[in-house]
Design an enzyme around this catalytic site. Structure first.
Site: not given
Length: 771
Positions: A388, A398, A436-437, A465, A563
């Site tokens: 993604h 990420d 996706e998140e 990922d 994140h």
């Protein structure tokens, strides 16, 4: 050979070999002609010495292709792609993420992929009001404000982190609003934690739940807090997890990988996957949305309470004021030096706490990107690669470490095609997923839209990922693919200098040393789990999947800066992959060679014999142990025991049939080596191997779960959406019986055993020569 369109039939007079195969057999023919010519030259040449070179085998051709492919994965290009895709924060559904989508499409087109295009969906998404920070406010008993969180993480590396609103602290799907109340500390927010709270005389009913990240998906934590009556939730990263060496400036980012004082983990709080308004069907503009927002909230898919992430500095302001019973020792952390965590509820001086969350739900367009390298022989067989590209902020780890690597895999494959005679026999499909998140939305909608085509054409889906750490590869996959992932890992040069000094020359060697099975016979390979885009392919469509990453033996849930706004290229290059990003390169090499192996192997590397061994030696003993602990009547115990015996018998028969089928494969491969122009029997074998994987999809869904979870062996855990669950239907029936031990629930346990048994019978019948 010219390209053959996907789904089209080749002309009957064309050879059923890809160019690399044709080259090998052409060399063989030339060698034979030379030998015959020498023999015809007469006696007076008989004393000359000739070097007779062995004609290359198909394995030789594949090795040559592998060598070229691995060599072509270029670190400098990965760095360029990484910076290209992480210029600004790019949350799904925003203009910034649209720019990233088109940057990916452009990179793939520049590389030479065919038919690069986007596939749009109209989905429900959640956003904060970026110009109004979300805050925690603490007031004294007389109403005077004594603490207000900033709600914004500070810029540390200005040249990489100065995007507007990059520091905004928020969680997707949180309800909008402000709540005030007493705080209760709930540890990790697991089911057991809430049960223990009740035993300790604390309750979150009407309170604000304070939970720390780790050991589970944040959306599940929030779901449980709401189910237990919380009016709001706060999540924080504990220094024991994200700053284990201490929180002095020298011990945290940017000097180390550990989280800085005001770092905050963002993320989704949805309890489920896909667009919450269109379960089981794609969220297309012209299709009806079967759910309303209100229904999604009533069902607990979307939280109906405000939820806020905070830094560990802000957590200290809360926890240092809390009163009540001392939390259990296993619940203690390191938010403050010498601070003892207490359960609450409330503060010792009767201060009040308020959380203000400003958010909204809105429908936005997302877009997946897809591109092809057409197969020369079986263009309608798909080897699918995916990652993604949407991120909570810059996303250099990420997911854009993977996005950059995937772009380089595409470019390196096309370079290999252009420089050699190689072209993959089967089509390689590149996929970049959006949203996706927010809950695997892009990939889930895609699988829901194309499930019938995928079940007919997709050989495998290979997902990468995030590059999590820097020591060893870690792989989750289905047992049928265990052998091939290990074989490929043995081909990849070890990127870690310290490991090479220990004599570990390949990625496989370090994998074995870092994550060995207890018996030391192989590296540990996990079952497929949730948390990334492989989930809908396996759980809904029954496509075998591989999900892999690099990590460390000491890695917990993930890396400390997960994140946060501090995931920028500096982190990749100077904190994670410091030896010229060789881990990124090795990741690309593994990804590319695994895809090539599936694309070029005459017989698909799907091993049903391995599946049989794993079910019998690992899965069934676990099931037997679970069943043995049930308090059953004699009649019910005999009923369940009998059904278990039937399952075991069918598994043993499946194993025997798989071993027999291997003989068929060996014979066919031998015939193929003599007559490589005849692929009829190879195609029939591959059809049966692919069909055997689909046997484990139950169209009725798994008991107790969202019907989109249909795989009877593997699914996403009910208690943790990041984790995998084994034979979930049986497990859910067992749990139901434990809660209400009656005849009906006992029968359901036996029934769910039979559901798994039916799938095993399906494999048995698929591999059998005749009905």
């Amino acid at each position: 050979m010219p390209y053959v369109g996907v789904g089209a039939q080749q002309d009957s007079h064309k050879a059923l070999l890809n160019p690399s195969m044709m080259k090998a057999y052409a060399v063989l023919g030339v060698s034979l002609l030379l030998i015959l010519a020498v023999a015809a030259m007469g006696k007076h040449h008989s004393e000359r010495i000739f070097n007779h070179h062995k004609a290359p085998t198909l394995e030789d051709v594949h090795k040559s292709t592998t060598d070229s492919l691995l060599q072509n994965i270029d670190v400098e290009r990965i760095k360029q792609y990484l910076r290209r895709f992480t210029k600004e924060p790019h949350v799904a559904g925003t203009e910034a993420n649209k720019k990233v989508a088109y940057a990916i499409a452009s990179a793939w087109s520049e590389a030479g992929l065919d038919d690069v295009h986007t596939i749009p969906y109209e989905v429900l998404l959640s956003y904060p009001k970026f110009d109004i920070p979300n805050r925690v406010i603490i007031k004294s008993s007389n109403g005077k404000e004594i603490f207000r969180s900033s709600g914004v993480s500070p810029v540390i590396i200005a040249e990489e982190q100065s995007g507007k609103y990059a520091g905004h602290q928020w969680l997707a799907w949180s309800a909008n609003g402000s709540v005030s109340g007493e705080v209760v500390y709930c540890n990790r927010g697991s089911d057991n934690d809430f049960k223990n709270l009740a035993h300790l005389g604390a309750s979150v009913e009407g309170k604000i739940a304070l939970m720390r990240y780790g050991e589970g998906f944040r959306g599940d934590k929030v779901h449980r807090a709401q189910k237990n009556g919380a009016i709001g939730a706060i999540l924080f990263s504990d220094p024991s997890d994200v700053a284990a060496d201490g929180t002095d400036e020298t011990q945290i980012y940017p000097n180390t990988i550990w989280m800085p004082h005001e770092g905050v983990q963002r993320g989704s709080c949805m309890h489920g996957d896909g667009d919450p308004l269109t379960p089981y069907h794609p969220s297309k503009k012209d299709l009806f949305k079967s759910k309303t927002i209100e229904e999604a909230k009533e069902e607990g898919v979307i939280p109906s309470i405000p939820v806020l992430p905070i830094s560990y500095s802000t957590a200290y302001e809360i926890m240092s004021r809390m009163k009540g019973r001392i939390a259990p020792s296993s619940w203690q952390g390191k938010v403050g030096e010498n601070l003892t965590y207490k359960l609450g509820p409330g503060f010792s001086k009767d201060e009040s706490l308020t959380i203000n969350v400003y958010s909204e739900l809105t429908t936005r367009r997302i877009r997946n990107i897809i591109g092809y390298i057409r197969g020369s022989q079986e263009p309608d067989r798909y080897v699918m690669l995916g990652n993604h590209f949407d991120a909570w902020v810059y996303g250099s780890m990420d997911p854009n470490s993977g996005t950059a690597i995937l772009a380089e895999v595409a470019r390196a494959m096309m370079q290999t095609i252009n420089e050699t005679s190689w072209r993959p026999a089967r089509t390689i499909v590149f996929n970049a997923w959006d949203a996706e998140e927010y809950g695997l939305i892009g990939s889930t909608e895609f699988v829901e839209e194309f499930v019938d085509i995928l079940q007919k054409r997709a050989v495998v889906y290979i997902n990468m990922d995030t590059l999590v750490a820097n020591t060893s590869i870690s792989v989750d996959t289905v047992p049928t693919l265990h052998n091939i992932v290990m074989e490929v890992a043995k081909k990849i040069p070890n990127p870690v200098a310290s490991e090479r000094k220990k004599g570990r020359e390949t990625v496989f060697d370090t994998w074995m040393a870092t994550f060995p099975l207890k018996d030391g016979t192989a590296p540990e390979i996990g079952i497929p789990n949730g948390g990334s885009d492989q989930a809908p392919f396996l759980n809904f469509a029954g496509i075998p999947v591989v999900n892999f990453e690099f990590k460390n033996a000491t890695t917990r849930d993930t890396y400390p800066l997960y994140h946060t706004m501090y995931e920028t290229p500096f982190t990749n290059e100077h904190l994670i992959d410091t030896d010229n990003m060789k881990i990124h390169q090795a990741t690309g090499q593994f990804w590319a060679e695994l895809a090539r192996s599936f694309a070029d192997a005459p017989v698909l590397p799907i091993n049903t014999t391995k599946l049989g061994h794993v079910i019998i030696s690992e899965y069934l003993p676990i099931l037997k142990n679970v069943l043995s602990k049930l308090s059953l009547s004699k009649e019910d115990a005999e009923m369940i025991k009998t059904q278990y015996k039937f399952l075991l018998k069918n598994c043993q028969e499946m194993l025997h049939m798989s071993e027999k089928f291997e003989e068929t494969i060996a014979f066919t491969q031998h015939s193929f080596s003599k007559n490589p122009y005849d692929m009829t029997h190879i195609a029939a074998i591959n059809e049966r191997l692919m069909s055997s994987e689909r046997c484990f999809v139950n169209p009725r869904g798994t008991l107790g779960r969202n019907p989109s979870a249909r795989h009877v062996l593997f699914s996403v855990s009910e208690s943790d959406s990041y984790s995998g669950s084994l034979m979930a239907g049986i497990g859910n029936a067992v749990d139901a019986y434990k809660n209400v031990p009656n005849k009906k629930n006992a029968r359901e346990v036996a029934n769910q055993i039979s559901v798994v048994q039916y799938s095993v019978k399906c494999v048995l019948n698929t591999l059998r020569e005749v009905i």
